[in-house]
Design a protein around this motif. Structure first.
Motif, PDB file in Angstrom:
ATOM      1  N   HIS A  27      65.479  56.645  16.067  1.00 48.24           N
ATOM      2  CA  HIS A  27      66.798  56.086  15.752  1.00 48.24           C
ATOM      3  C   HIS A  27      66.736  55.235  14.482  1.00 48.24           C
ATOM      4  O   HIS A  27      67.666  55.240  13.683  1.00 48.24           O
ATOM      5  CB  HIS A  27      67.305  55.244  16.928  1.00 48.24           C
ATOM      6  CG  HIS A  27      67.542  56.057  18.158  1.00 48.24           C
ATOM      7  ND1 HIS A  27      67.570  55.508  19.419  1.00 48.24           N
ATOM      8  CD2 HIS A  27      67.755  57.384  18.325  1.00 48.24           C
ATOM      9  CE1 HIS A  27      67.794  56.475  20.307  1.00 48.24           C
ATOM     10  NE2 HIS A  27      67.899  57.614  19.662  1.00 48.24           N
ATOM     11  N   LYS A  28      65.630  54.514  14.308  1.00 45.22           N
ATOM     12  CA  LYS A  28      65.504  53.621  13.149  1.00 45.22           C
ATOM     13  C   LYS A  28      65.429  54.431  11.849  1.00 45.22           C
ATOM     14  O   LYS A  28      66.122  54.118  10.892  1.00 45.22           O
ATOM     15  CB  LYS A  28      64.259  52.733  13.324  1.00 45.22           C
ATOM     16  CG  LYS A  28      64.347  51.438  12.550  1.00 45.22           C
ATOM     17  CD  LYS A  28      63.129  50.538  12.791  1.00 45.22           C
ATOM     18  CE  LYS A  28      63.227  49.778  14.108  1.00 45.22           C
ATOM     19  NZ  LYS A  28      62.012  48.981  14.381  1.00 45.22           N
ATOM     20  N   CYS A  30      66.439  57.435  11.409  1.00 50.88           N
ATOM     21  CA  CYS A  30      67.712  58.151  11.217  1.00 50.88           C
ATOM     22  C   CYS A  30      68.782  57.215  10.658  1.00 50.88           C
ATOM     23  O   CYS A  30      69.645  57.645   9.893  1.00 50.88           O
ATOM     24  CB  CYS A  30      68.190  58.779  12.524  1.00 50.88           C
ATOM     25  SG  CYS A  30      67.259  60.264  12.966  1.00 50.88           S
ATOM     26  N   SER A  31      68.725  55.943  11.050  1.00 49.73           N
ATOM     27  CA  SER A  31      69.704  54.969  10.562  1.00 49.73           C
ATOM     28  C   SER A  31      69.753  54.971   9.034  1.00 49.73           C
ATOM     29  O   SER A  31      70.833  54.929   8.439  1.00 49.73           O
ATOM     30  CB  SER A  31      69.347  53.561  11.044  1.00 49.73           C
ATOM     31  OG  SER A  31      70.188  53.191  12.103  1.00 49.73           O
ATOM     32  N   LYS A  32      68.571  55.028   8.407  1.00 53.29           N
ATOM     33  CA  LYS A  32      68.533  55.037   6.936  1.00 53.29           C
ATOM     34  C   LYS A  32      69.233  56.274   6.382  1.00 53.29           C
ATOM     35  O   LYS A  32      69.918  56.213   5.368  1.00 53.29           O
ATOM     36  CB  LYS A  32      67.078  55.035   6.444  1.00 53.29           C
ATOM     37  CG  LYS A  32      66.361  53.731   6.688  1.00 53.29           C
ATOM     38  CD  LYS A  32      65.055  53.706   5.903  1.00 53.29           C
ATOM     39  CE  LYS A  32      64.010  52.904   6.649  1.00 53.29           C
ATOM     40  NZ  LYS A  32      62.672  53.032   6.041  1.00 53.29           N
ATOM     41  N   THR A  35      72.985  55.757   6.568  1.00 55.54           N
ATOM     42  CA  THR A  35      73.448  54.935   5.451  1.00 55.54           C
ATOM     43  C   THR A  35      73.502  55.786   4.187  1.00 55.54           C
ATOM     44  O   THR A  35      74.484  55.734   3.435  1.00 55.54           O
ATOM     45  CB  THR A  35      72.483  53.745   5.253  1.00 55.54           C
ATOM     46  OG1 THR A  35      72.417  53.020   6.470  1.00 55.54           O
ATOM     47  CG2 THR A  35      72.957  52.831   4.140  1.00 55.54           C
ATOM     48  N   GLN A  41      79.585  51.329   9.939  1.00 56.85           N
ATOM     49  CA  GLN A  41      79.681  51.014  11.369  1.00 56.85           C
ATOM     50  C   GLN A  41      81.099  51.231  11.889  1.00 56.85           C
ATOM     51  O   GLN A  41      81.294  51.471  13.075  1.00 56.85           O
ATOM     52  CB  GLN A  41      79.227  49.578  11.626  1.00 56.85           C
ATOM     53  CG  GLN A  41      77.737  49.383  11.354  1.00 56.85           C
ATOM     54  CD  GLN A  41      77.184  48.152  12.023  1.00 56.85           C
ATOM     55  OE1 GLN A  41      77.866  47.134  12.106  1.00 56.85           O
ATOM     56  NE2 GLN A  41      75.959  48.230  12.513  1.00 56.85           N
ATOM     57  N   GLN A  63      71.064  57.937  17.778  1.00 51.94           N
ATOM     58  CA  GLN A  63      70.909  57.374  16.430  1.00 51.94           C
ATOM     59  C   GLN A  63      72.201  56.736  15.937  1.00 51.94           C
ATOM     60  O   GLN A  63      72.177  55.708  15.270  1.00 51.94           O
ATOM     61  CB  GLN A  63      70.409  58.426  15.440  1.00 51.94           C
ATOM     62  CG  GLN A  63      71.404  59.496  15.104  1.00 51.94           C
ATOM     63  CD  GLN A  63      70.825  60.609  14.248  1.00 51.94           C
ATOM     64  OE1 GLN A  63      71.043  60.677  13.051  1.00 51.94           O
ATOM     65  NE2 GLN A  63      70.072  61.485  14.870  1.00 51.94           N
ATOM     66  N   PHE A  67      72.750  52.839  15.120  1.00 51.94           N
ATOM     67  CA  PHE A  67      73.299  52.485  13.803  1.00 51.94           C
ATOM     68  C   PHE A  67      74.492  51.549  13.958  1.00 51.94           C
ATOM     69  O   PHE A  67      74.752  50.708  13.107  1.00 51.94           O
ATOM     70  CB  PHE A  67      73.709  53.777  13.085  1.00 51.94           C
ATOM     71  CG  PHE A  67      74.394  53.592  11.765  1.00 51.94           C
ATOM     72  CD1 PHE A  67      73.669  53.263  10.626  1.00 51.94           C
ATOM     73  CD2 PHE A  67      75.765  53.756  11.651  1.00 51.94           C
ATOM     74  CE1 PHE A  67      74.313  53.104   9.398  1.00 51.94           C
ATOM     75  CE2 PHE A  67      76.410  53.598  10.435  1.00 51.94           C
ATOM     76  CZ  PHE A  67      75.681  53.268   9.298  1.00 51.94           C
TER      77      PHE A  67
ATOM     78  N   THR B   2      80.736  51.014  20.642  1.00 55.41           N
ATOM     79  CA  THR B   2      79.902  52.072  20.074  1.00 55.41           C
ATOM     80  C   THR B   2      79.994  53.397  20.822  1.00 55.41           C
ATOM     81  O   THR B   2      79.928  54.438  20.213  1.00 55.41           O
ATOM     82  CB  THR B   2      78.420  51.636  19.963  1.00 55.41           C
ATOM     83  OG1 THR B   2      77.735  52.604  19.164  1.00 55.41           O
ATOM     84  CG2 THR B   2      77.735  51.561  21.329  1.00 55.41           C
TER      85      THR B   2
END
Lengths: 332, 332
Positions: A27-28, A30-32, A35, A41, A63, A67, B2
Motif C-alpha cells: 500500500h505504501k 502504491c501510494s506514491k 500521487t 485524497q 492501496q 492513500f 474512505t
C-alpha cells in the motif's frame, strides 16, 4: 501470512500469499504511484475489478484506502448499476478493464478525471489510448499498470504518460535474453525478470516472467526512471529466430488488437525460399482499406523488425496452429 | 471518509460511510470477539460473503487480517470451487450464510472447527443450530452475529454459545417500547435502539432499528454481559395488540423457519367473537406429523405469548396479505 489470494493456472488455482507487512508495504509503495497519477485524497474512486479469490479488487481497495481516497468496491459486471453509482456519487477515478470502461463511458461518465486500466493489454496496443479517450469524450488521464498475481505491483504509468514506470522501491526488474539468460542492452527486447526487494511471504528471486518487454532508463517528471515504454508486448516462451532476428509471434496478436478490421486470429508460416527465410502472414479480418493494410505492414515491421514477405487477409482462417515452421533447417 | 459501501433499500442503494479510523476501530473491537470465538492466529479462514458494493465480505476480511489470521476471500456462489479450496487448504474457520454452509458441509468439510454464520436468521430459529451441527457431522463452534449495514458490528455470540453479546465497546444498545419509545424491563420484548460510541462517518444516535429483540444482562465467561439471547426475532413496525398482548406477526415467519414441513408462507387473521379477540393462523405446508403441529403450537405460544384459537395447515395459501385484521373495534 494473512491474505491468501489465488491466480488461475489452467484449471487449477495457484495460491498467492501476503503477510500484514507485505500488504502495508504494498500500500505504501502504491501510494506514491497514486500521487504520481495525480490522485487527491478528495477523489472518489470506484473499482470494477473482482474482489473474490483473485487479487486485483482488494489490491486497489487497500492501496486507495491507505492513500486516504474514498473508495467504492463496485466489483465486476452489472454495468447498469455500476454506471448509476458512478454518476450518482460523482466518481472522479475509475479503476477498470479498459473495455469495460469504454462500455460504461458510452452512456456518459462526465465526472471521471482519471482512469486506471488493467487486466488487458493496453499500452502495447497501438491507438487504444486514443480510442478510450474518445469514448470518454473529454481529456482524461489514463494510468496503465502491469502486475502479475505473484507480484503486485510491478509497473504503473503516471500522469505524464511516458510509459509504465517500474515500482522500483518494491521490485527489482531486469530484461534478459530468453535463451542465454544474460541481460540485454537497454532498449532491446527480452524477458522481464523480477526480484522482490522486501516481500516476506513467497518472495520472487530473479523470477522469469515469460513476458516480453523493453526497459529504458529515462528520468520522468514524476521522479521515477526505470520504465517499460510499451508495457508487455508478448510472451518469450515461443521465440523463433527468423532472418537472423529474434521474433516472438505473440507480438502479432498484440499488434492486431490495434486494428479494428482484424478478428485477432492469425497464422504465421516460415518457409525457406532459395535458401533464405520467407515469412507469410495470414490474418483473419474483413472491411479493411488499403491504408489499414499499409499501416499494419508498417507497425509489424517497426515493432517486430521482421520483414513479412506476404500478408494475406482472409475472411475466415482454417483452424490450426498460429505458428507453422516449414523451413528446411540444416542439421547442425 | 474512505470506504463507501451500500445497503440495498428497495431498488435503491443506501450509502454506508467509514473513515480510516472507523475501520481501524471496527477491526479492533471485532478482534476481541474473534478471540472470544476461540480463533487463533494460526487459523485459516474462508469468507463466502460478497465483497462487491455490500459490506460483509470486506468487513470480515479486514477484521480477520487485523487479528492476524489467514484469510481467503472466497466470495459467494461457485460452491464446487469453494468446497475444493476449503479442503485443499485445510480451512479451519468458515464465514458464511448458514444455508450455504450446510450445502458445502453435505459434501464433507472435515477441517472446519468454527463456523461464523450471518446474513440469515439463525439463533432465532428453533433447532437451526442443531441442524447445522449435524450437517457438519462433528462438534463445531457456531458463532452467530447480528449487524446492520449501518452498524457493523452490533452483536456476536462467543464460544460459550450463551446468546449474542452486544459489542458494547463500539455501540450502546437499548430496547424500547416501539409505541412509547420508553425502555422496557430487562427480558421484555421491544425495539432495539443503537448509538455509536466513537464512529466518525455517519454515526447513529439512538437509531431505532425496527428490529424486535430481548436484551439481558448476564455475565458470560467471555467477559461480556449485555446479550441478545435469541438475536432478532421479528420487526417492530407491524405490532398489533391482540388479547391485550403486544404481538409482532413477523415472529411467525421466524418461528416457521424451524419447521421443515412449512414453506414459510402464512396468514394470520384477527376476528372478534363474542366481544373478544379470536386469532386464526393459516400455514402453508405439507408432510407434517401431529407432533410437528403440537410442537409448533407450543413454540408459537411460548415465543409470542398469544393463544392461537385455530391453526390450519393448507397445502397452498391463496395470495394475499400476511395479516388480516377483521376485528370490530369500537370507536374510541
Amino acid at each position: 501470512m494473512t491474505r491468501i489470494n489465488f491466480s488461475p493456472s489452467g484449471k487449477e488455482l495457484y495460491p498467492i500469499f501476503h503477510t500484514n507487512n507485505d500488504l502495508e508495504r504494498m500500500h505504501k509503495v502504491c501510494s506514491k504511484t497514486l500521487t504520481a497519477a495525480g490522485l487527491k485524497q478528495s477523489d472518489i474512486c470506484a473499482v470494477t475489478f473482482g474482489y473474490h479469490l483473485f487479487i486485483a479488487g482488494l489490491f486497489y481497495q487497500g492501496q486507495l484506502e491507505a492513500f486516504g481516497a474514498k473508495v467504492i468496491p463496485l466489483g465486476p459486471g452489472e454495468s447498469e448499476r455500476a454506471w448509476k453509482v458512478i454518476n450518482d456519487y460523482g466518481v472522479s477515478v475509475l479503476i477498470s478493464n479498459p473495455s469495460f470502461a469504454v462500455k460504461l463511458a458510452s452512456k456518459g461518465l462526465p465526472t471521471i478525471r482519471v482512469l486506471f486500466v488493467g487486466g488487458e493489454p493496453f499500452s502495447s496496443v497501438e491507438g487504444y489510448a486514443e480510442k478510450v479517450r474518445e469514448a470518454f469524450g473529454r481529456d482524461i488521464t489514463i494510468i496503465d499498470s502491469y502486475s502479475m498475481a505473484l507480484c503486485m505491483p510491478v509497473a504503473r504509468s503516471c500522469q505524464y504518460e511516458s510509459g509504465l514506470h517500474i515500482v522500483d522501491d518494491f521490485v527489482y526488474a531486469e530484461v534478459v535474453d530468453p535463451v542465454t539468460g544474460l541481460p540485454v542492452k537497454p532498449g532491446e527486447k527480452g524477458e522481464l525478470v523480477l526480484t522482490h526487494l522486501y516481500k516476506e511471504a513467497a518472495p520472487l528471486l530473479r523470477y522469469r516472467t515469460g513476458d516480453l518487454t523493453v526497459i529504458e532508463n529515462k528520468a520522468c517528471s514524476c521522479g521515477r526512471s526505470m520504465t517499460l515504454p510499451k508495457g508487455i508486448i508478448g510472451r518469450t516462451d515461443e521465440m523463433v529466430k527468423v532472418k537472423g532476428v529474434k521474433f516472438w509471434p505473440s507480438q502479432i496478436g498484440t499488434i492486431l488488437q490495434g486494428f479494428s478490421f482484424a478478428t485477432g486470429n492469425y497464422r504465421v508460416v516460415f518457409k525457406t525460399k532459395r535458401g533464405v527465410d520467407f515469412v507469410e502472414l495470414f490474418i483473419e479480418g474483413s472491411e479493411y482499406s488499403s491504408e489499414d493494410v499499409e499501416k499494419l505492414e508498417h507497425v509489424l515491421r517497426r515493432d517486430t523488425l521482421v520483414k513479412f514477405n506476404e500478408i494475406i487477409i482472409v475472411e475466415k482462417l482454417e483452424p490450426g496452429p498460429r505458428v507453422v515452421d516449414e523451413r528446411n533447417t540444416m542439421p547442425s
